[in-house]
Scaffold this motif. Structure first.
Motif, mmCIF file in Angstrom:
data_model
loop_
_atom_site.group_PDB
_atom_site.id
_atom_site.type_symbol
_atom_site.label_atom_id
_atom_site.label_comp_id
_atom_site.label_asym_id
_atom_site.label_seq_id
_atom_site.Cartn_x
_atom_site.Cartn_y
_atom_site.Cartn_z
ATOM 1 N N TYR A 173 0.832 -1.078 0.022
ATOM 2 C CA TYR A 173 0.070 0.015 -0.019
ATOM 3 C C TYR A 173 0.920 1.234 -0.113
ATOM 4 O O TYR A 173 1.853 1.347 0.567
ATOM 5 C CB TYR A 173 -0.910 0.141 1.243
ATOM 6 N N CYS A 174 0.443 2.224 -0.752
ATOM 7 C CA CYS A 174 0.952 3.460 -0.658
ATOM 8 C C CYS A 174 0.208 4.479 0.264
ATOM 9 O O CYS A 174 -1.031 4.569 0.369
ATOM 10 C CB CYS A 174 0.899 4.255 -2.106
ATOM 11 N N HIS A 175 0.910 5.302 0.985
ATOM 12 C CA HIS A 175 0.503 6.110 2.121
ATOM 13 C C HIS A 175 0.979 7.224 1.993
ATOM 14 O O HIS A 175 2.464 7.612 1.556
ATOM 15 C CB HIS A 175 0.683 5.558 3.341
ATOM 16 N N ALA A 176 0.422 8.416 1.915
ATOM 17 C CA ALA A 176 0.727 9.617 2.076
ATOM 18 C C ALA A 176 0.469 10.650 3.168
ATOM 19 O O ALA A 176 -0.985 10.529 3.713
ATOM 20 C CB ALA A 176 0.499 10.597 0.794
ATOM 21 N N PHE A 177 1.140 11.434 3.591
ATOM 22 C CA PHE A 177 0.702 12.018 4.896
ATOM 23 C C PHE A 177 0.979 13.756 4.713
ATOM 24 O O PHE A 177 2.058 14.064 4.311
ATOM 25 C CB PHE A 177 1.246 11.721 6.199
ATOM 26 N N GLU A 178 -0.042 14.391 5.034
ATOM 27 C CA GLU A 178 0.274 16.202 5.174
ATOM 28 C C GLU A 178 -0.377 16.539 6.339
ATOM 29 O O GLU A 178 -1.036 15.589 7.083
ATOM 30 C CB GLU A 178 -0.222 16.544 3.733
ATOM 31 N N THR A 179 -0.040 17.641 6.617
ATOM 32 C CA THR A 179 -0.771 18.242 8.002
ATOM 33 C C THR A 179 -1.924 17.765 8.277
ATOM 34 O O THR A 179 -2.985 18.397 7.463
ATOM 35 C CB THR A 179 -0.624 19.771 8.145
ATOM 36 N N ALA A 180 -2.290 17.021 9.161
ATOM 37 C CA ALA A 180 -3.629 16.687 9.613
ATOM 38 C C ALA A 180 -4.440 15.713 8.755
ATOM 39 O O ALA A 180 -5.379 15.318 9.059
ATOM 40 C CB ALA A 180 -4.405 17.891 10.054
ATOM 41 N N ARG A 181 -3.676 15.199 7.911
ATOM 42 C CA ARG A 181 -4.501 14.489 6.671
ATOM 43 C C ARG A 181 -3.588 13.144 6.507
ATOM 44 O O ARG A 181 -2.324 13.444 6.192
ATOM 45 C CB ARG A 181 -5.032 15.093 5.700
ATOM 46 N N ALA A 182 -4.234 12.141 5.999
ATOM 47 C CA ALA A 182 -3.550 10.850 5.412
ATOM 48 C C ALA A 182 -4.308 10.354 4.427
ATOM 49 O O ALA A 182 -5.602 10.327 4.396
ATOM 50 C CB ALA A 182 -3.110 9.833 6.651
ATOM 51 N N TYR A 183 -3.519 9.917 3.660
ATOM 52 C CA TYR A 183 -4.234 8.934 2.495
ATOM 53 C C TYR A 183 -3.725 7.641 2.133
ATOM 54 O O TYR A 183 -2.486 7.437 2.219
ATOM 55 C CB TYR A 183 -4.184 9.833 1.172
ATOM 56 N N TRP A 184 -4.527 6.666 1.663
ATOM 57 C CA TRP A 184 -4.097 5.416 1.401
ATOM 58 C C TRP A 184 -4.595 4.892 -0.273
ATOM 59 O O TRP A 184 -5.555 5.305 -0.591
ATOM 60 C CB TRP A 184 -4.633 4.424 2.204
ATOM 61 N N GLY A 185 -3.603 4.270 -0.608
ATOM 62 C CA GLY A 185 -3.963 3.695 -2.191
ATOM 63 C C GLY A 185 -4.922 2.504 -1.799
ATOM 64 O O GLY A 185 -5.093 1.993 -0.682
ATOM 65 N N GLN A 186 -5.277 1.729 -2.765
ATOM 66 C CA GLN A 186 -6.126 0.519 -2.610
ATOM 67 C C GLN A 186 -5.355 -0.781 -2.572
ATOM 68 O O GLN A 186 -5.761 -1.864 -2.353
ATOM 69 C CB GLN A 186 -6.971 0.477 -3.974
ATOM 70 N N GLY A 187 -3.861 -0.585 -2.814
ATOM 71 C CA GLY A 187 -3.060 -1.821 -2.634
ATOM 72 C C GLY A 187 -2.716 -2.483 -4.182
ATOM 73 O O GLY A 187 -3.459 -2.432 -5.102
ATOM 74 N N THR A 188 -1.704 -3.047 -3.983
ATOM 75 C CA THR A 188 -1.267 -3.942 -5.188
ATOM 76 C C THR A 188 -0.781 -5.321 -4.721
ATOM 77 O O THR A 188 0.304 -5.154 -3.854
ATOM 78 C CB THR A 188 -0.159 -3.288 -6.148
ATOM 79 N N GLN A 189 -1.129 -6.469 -5.115
ATOM 80 C CA GLN A 189 -0.512 -7.696 -4.637
ATOM 81 C C GLN A 189 0.774 -8.029 -5.353
ATOM 82 O O GLN A 189 1.273 -7.931 -6.367
ATOM 83 C CB GLN A 189 -1.672 -8.752 -5.077
ATOM 84 N N VAL A 190 1.728 -8.365 -4.523
ATOM 85 C CA VAL A 190 2.958 -8.971 -4.743
ATOM 86 C C VAL A 190 3.138 -10.350 -4.180
ATOM 87 O O VAL A 190 2.922 -10.624 -3.181
ATOM 88 C CB VAL A 190 4.089 -8.185 -4.161
ATOM 89 N N THR A 191 3.515 -11.368 -5.013
ATOM 90 C CA THR A 191 3.547 -12.457 -4.701
ATOM 91 C C THR A 191 4.943 -13.029 -5.318
ATOM 92 O O THR A 191 5.351 -12.992 -6.533
ATOM 93 C CB THR A 191 2.591 -13.610 -5.355
ATOM 94 N N VAL A 192 5.639 -13.619 -4.272
ATOM 95 C CA VAL A 192 7.149 -14.049 -4.641
ATOM 96 C C VAL A 192 7.137 -15.714 -4.369
ATOM 97 O O VAL A 192 6.743 -16.172 -3.177
ATOM 98 C CB VAL A 192 8.060 -13.500 -3.949
ATOM 99 N N SER A 193 7.311 -16.597 -5.367
ATOM 100 C CA SER A 193 7.310 -17.928 -5.335
ATOM 101 C C SER A 193 8.722 -18.554 -5.131
ATOM 102 O O SER A 193 9.517 -17.997 -5.623
ATOM 103 C CB SER A 193 6.725 -18.475 -6.562
ATOM 104 N N SER A 194 8.697 -19.451 -4.345
ATOM 105 C CA SER A 194 10.081 -20.017 -4.170
ATOM 106 C C SER A 194 10.649 -21.125 -5.169
ATOM 107 O O SER A 194 9.928 -21.545 -6.002
ATOM 108 C CB SER A 194 10.014 -21.003 -2.711
#
Length: 115
Positions: free
Chosen positions: A94-115
């Motif tokens: 997830y991406c997150h951003a902060f400015e004075t008194a406010r914060a924002y989030w993205g919706q997320g992106t899946q990362v899958t690492v196979s062995s």
């Protein structure tokens, strides 16, 4: 309302690389801090990397030396370059951003690492 849109996730083999992007709907210059977090199934959301408006950068110990955060103010975008990926890096990022008194989030992106 500011929107953050992540992209670049996917499936990769261990040892591979991915670059995540977080595009903001307005200038990121005014954000004090922009971060990447990740959340694996059944676990809490953890901070991965941080970059401030002044260019200060910090990483979680688990990703130091493998991940690189950067920002392009002209493109209103923050990046997370992920190298030497491990199965334990599998999570929604997830991406997150902060400015004075406010914060924002993205919706997320899946990362899958196979062995």
């Amino acid at each position: 309302q500011v929107q953050l849109v992540e992209s670049g996730g996917g499936l990769v083999q261990a040892g591979g690389s991915l670059r995540l992007s977080c595009a903001a709907s307005r200038s990121i210059f005014m954000f004090n801090v922009m971060d990447w977090y990740r959340q694996a199934p059944g676990k809490q959301r953890d901070l991965v990397a941080t970059i401030t408006s002044g260019g200060r950068i910090n990483y979680a110990d688990s990703v130091k030396g493998r991940f690189t955060i950067s920002r392009d103010n002209a493109k209103n975008t923050v990046y997370l370059q992920m190298d030497s990926l491990k199965p334990e890096d599998t999570a929604v990022y997830y991406c997150h951003a902060f400015e004075t008194a406010r914060a924002y989030w993205g919706q997320g992106t899946q990362v899958t690492v196979s062995s």
